[in-house]
Write an enzyme that holds these catalytic residues in place. Structure first.
Site, PDB file in Angstrom:
ATOM      1  CG  ASP A 241      -1.888   1.143   1.277  1.00 51.89           C
ATOM      2  OD1 ASP A 241      -1.691   2.132   0.545  1.00 51.89           O
ATOM      3  OD2 ASP A 241      -2.855   1.067   2.060  1.00 51.89           O
TER       4      ASP A 241
ATOM      5  CD  GLU B 105      25.948   3.581   5.946  1.00 55.04           C
ATOM      6  OE1 GLU B 105      25.504   2.528   5.436  1.00 55.04           O
ATOM      7  OE2 GLU B 105      25.320   4.236   6.790  1.00 55.04           O
TER       8      GLU B 105
ATOM      9  CB  CYS C 259      23.923   8.324   8.310  1.00 53.39           C
ATOM     10  SG  CYS C 259      23.085   6.961   7.470  1.00 53.39           S
TER      11      CYS C 259
ATOM     12  NE  ARG D 216       6.961  -2.059  15.390  1.00 53.72           N
ATOM     13  CZ  ARG D 216       6.149  -1.050  15.062  1.00 53.72           C
ATOM     14  NH1 ARG D 216       6.422   0.170  15.483  1.00 53.72           N
ATOM     15  NH2 ARG D 216       5.082  -1.263  14.315  1.00 53.72           N
TER      16      ARG D 216
ATOM     17  CB  THR E 298      16.430   1.685  13.559  1.00 49.45           C
ATOM     18  OG1 THR E 298      15.076   1.795  13.080  1.00 49.45           O
ATOM     19  CG2 THR E 298      17.032   0.391  13.030  1.00 49.45           C
TER      20      THR E 298
ATOM     21  CG  HIS F  36      20.502  11.071   9.954  1.00 49.13           C
ATOM     22  ND1 HIS F  36      20.993  11.176   8.678  1.00 49.13           N
ATOM     23  CD2 HIS F  36      20.127   9.770  10.101  1.00 49.13           C
ATOM     24  CE1 HIS F  36      20.929   9.998   8.083  1.00 49.13           C
ATOM     25  NE2 HIS F  36      20.412   9.135   8.927  1.00 49.13           N
TER      26      HIS F  36
ATOM     27  CE  LYS G  36       5.715   7.710  12.892  1.00 44.66           C
ATOM     28  NZ  LYS G  36       5.065   6.360  12.839  1.00 44.66           N
TER      29      LYS G  36
ATOM     30  CG  ASN H 163      18.697   8.179   4.962  1.00 39.82           C
ATOM     31  OD1 ASN H 163      19.491   9.112   5.022  1.00 39.82           O
ATOM     32  ND2 ASN H 163      18.767   7.124   5.764  1.00 39.82           N
TER      33      ASN H 163
ATOM     34  CB  SER I 116      23.449   3.046  12.274  1.00 40.37           C
ATOM     35  OG  SER I 116      22.179   3.505  11.878  1.00 40.37           O
TER      36      SER I 116
END
Length: 349
Positions: free
Chosen positions: A30, A82, A114, A203, A205, A238, A243, A270, A300
């Site tokens: 979706d 990276e 990043c 999640r 992360t 970052h 969201k 990103n 990360s």
């Protein structure tokens, strides 16, 4: 350490884009739900002749155009990414040679997920601030990959920006008031040697990784400078997706007017090491003298670098000496999922 700042900056983006609908359609997902959840509508796609080196070269040349300095005066070049094109052969050497910097300089390729680009900026600040050299250049760029069908495929994008750091007051377009870093050992995202695509903790992360480090990095910077969100005109964080970025900004007390120019993910995806450098470049394109900018990167693994920056009146003299980030965003050509797979080398026999 003496006062240092930005004397030149430049950005680069591939012209190709793919819409979230095309990726979702290939996997029976979706698209509208994904777009709402990630706040990402489309992402950049590097062409078959583009990689981190070519993006870095373009960004660096534009930074030199704005700086108006002799490239031979640059004493260090650092490229954070990276996705360096070679496991053994420095991207920084390619960039320096293409920009006319070599051979009297030091160089290194940097990695910290990043935030390798902002780590490079800090290194340049130290080298210039300690009088070891007149100018130093830091680049943050990536051509990020996500496994086919993975959530990362909707966001992993390409782009980058370069910054030339100097100390001559009359050349500064923005000065660094301070910097702060927050780092831990947090395994939220990783890729081992010989693996094509990274793995991530889903999640995990979020709260224990991105938000913990970005918020603590931001609070540490504000405590060091004795400031709050109200003291800044702009901010950039970052942005693995829109969201997370918006949530972090609001939790720290920033308004949409403050964070909107730094937020590029909805239209770009990103860009990993390029995300904060690109967001900052767009802010500088719109900023005016005495504007204050709050910057927090995230890598990360995990860590955040924060910066407090004040724009000088020279900004109006240099913006038009190179293409703006907004113009690069507007210059685009859409590709479908099949072309995207071909360009990204994802069709493996």
């Amino acid at each position: 350490m003496k006062e240092v700042g930005i004397v030149g900056y430049g950005s680069d983006l591939p012209k190709y884009r793919i819409k979230a609908e095309d990726i979702a359609g290939a996997w029976g997902k979706d698209a509208q739900a994904i777009k709402r959840g990630l706040v990402v509508n489309e992402k950049s796609v590097p062409g078959p002749d583009e990689d981190t080196a070519t993006i870095s070269v373009q960004a660096a040349r534009r930074a030199l155009s704005r700086a108006g300095i002799n490239p031979k005066d640059i004493g260090a070049v650092y490229v954070g990414s990276e996705s360096h094109p070679y496991a053994v052969k420095p991207t920084s050497g390619i960039v320096a040679e293409a920009c006319g910097v070599s051979p009297d300089f030091t160089a290194a390729d940097l990695e910290f997920a990043c935030k390798a680009g902002t780590a490079g900026i800090q290194m340049c600040m130290g080298l210039v601030g300690s009088d070891m050299m007149e100018y130093a250049m830091a680049v943050g760029a990536d051509t990020a990959q996500g496994a086919p069908g993975d959530a990362l495929e909707y966001t992993a994008a390409a782009g980058g920006a370069a910054y030339i750091i100097g100390a001559k007051k009359e050349e500064l377009i923005a000065k660094f008031n301070g910097t702060y870093s927050y780092t831990t050992d947090t395994p939220d995202f990783w890729r081992r040697e010989h693996e094509h695509y990274p793995k991530h903790g889903g999640r995990f992360t979020g709260e224990p990784a991105y938000f913990k480090h970005v918020l603590n990095g931001a609070k540490g910077m504000m405590a060091k400078m004795d400031t709050t969100a109200k003291d800044y005109d702009y901010c950039v964080f970052h942005q693995p997706n829109g969201k997370f970025y918006i949530s972090a900004a609001k939790q720290l007390g920033f308004t949409e007017e403050q964070y909107k120019y730094g937020l590029l993910t909805p239209y770009l995806g990103n860009t990993y090491s390029g995300a904060v450098p690109l967001g900052l470049s767009n802010i500088l394109d719109h900023a005016k003298a005495d504007d204050r900018i709050f910057v927090v990167s995230y890598g990360s693994g995990a860590g955040s670098d924060a910066f407090d920056i004040t724009v000088t009146d020279r900004i109006s003299e240099v913006v038009d000496k190179a293409i703006t980030t907004e113009k690069l965003l507007e210059s685009k050509k859409y590709v479908d999922y099949a072309v995207y797979l071909k360009y990204r080398g994802k069709i493996r026999m």
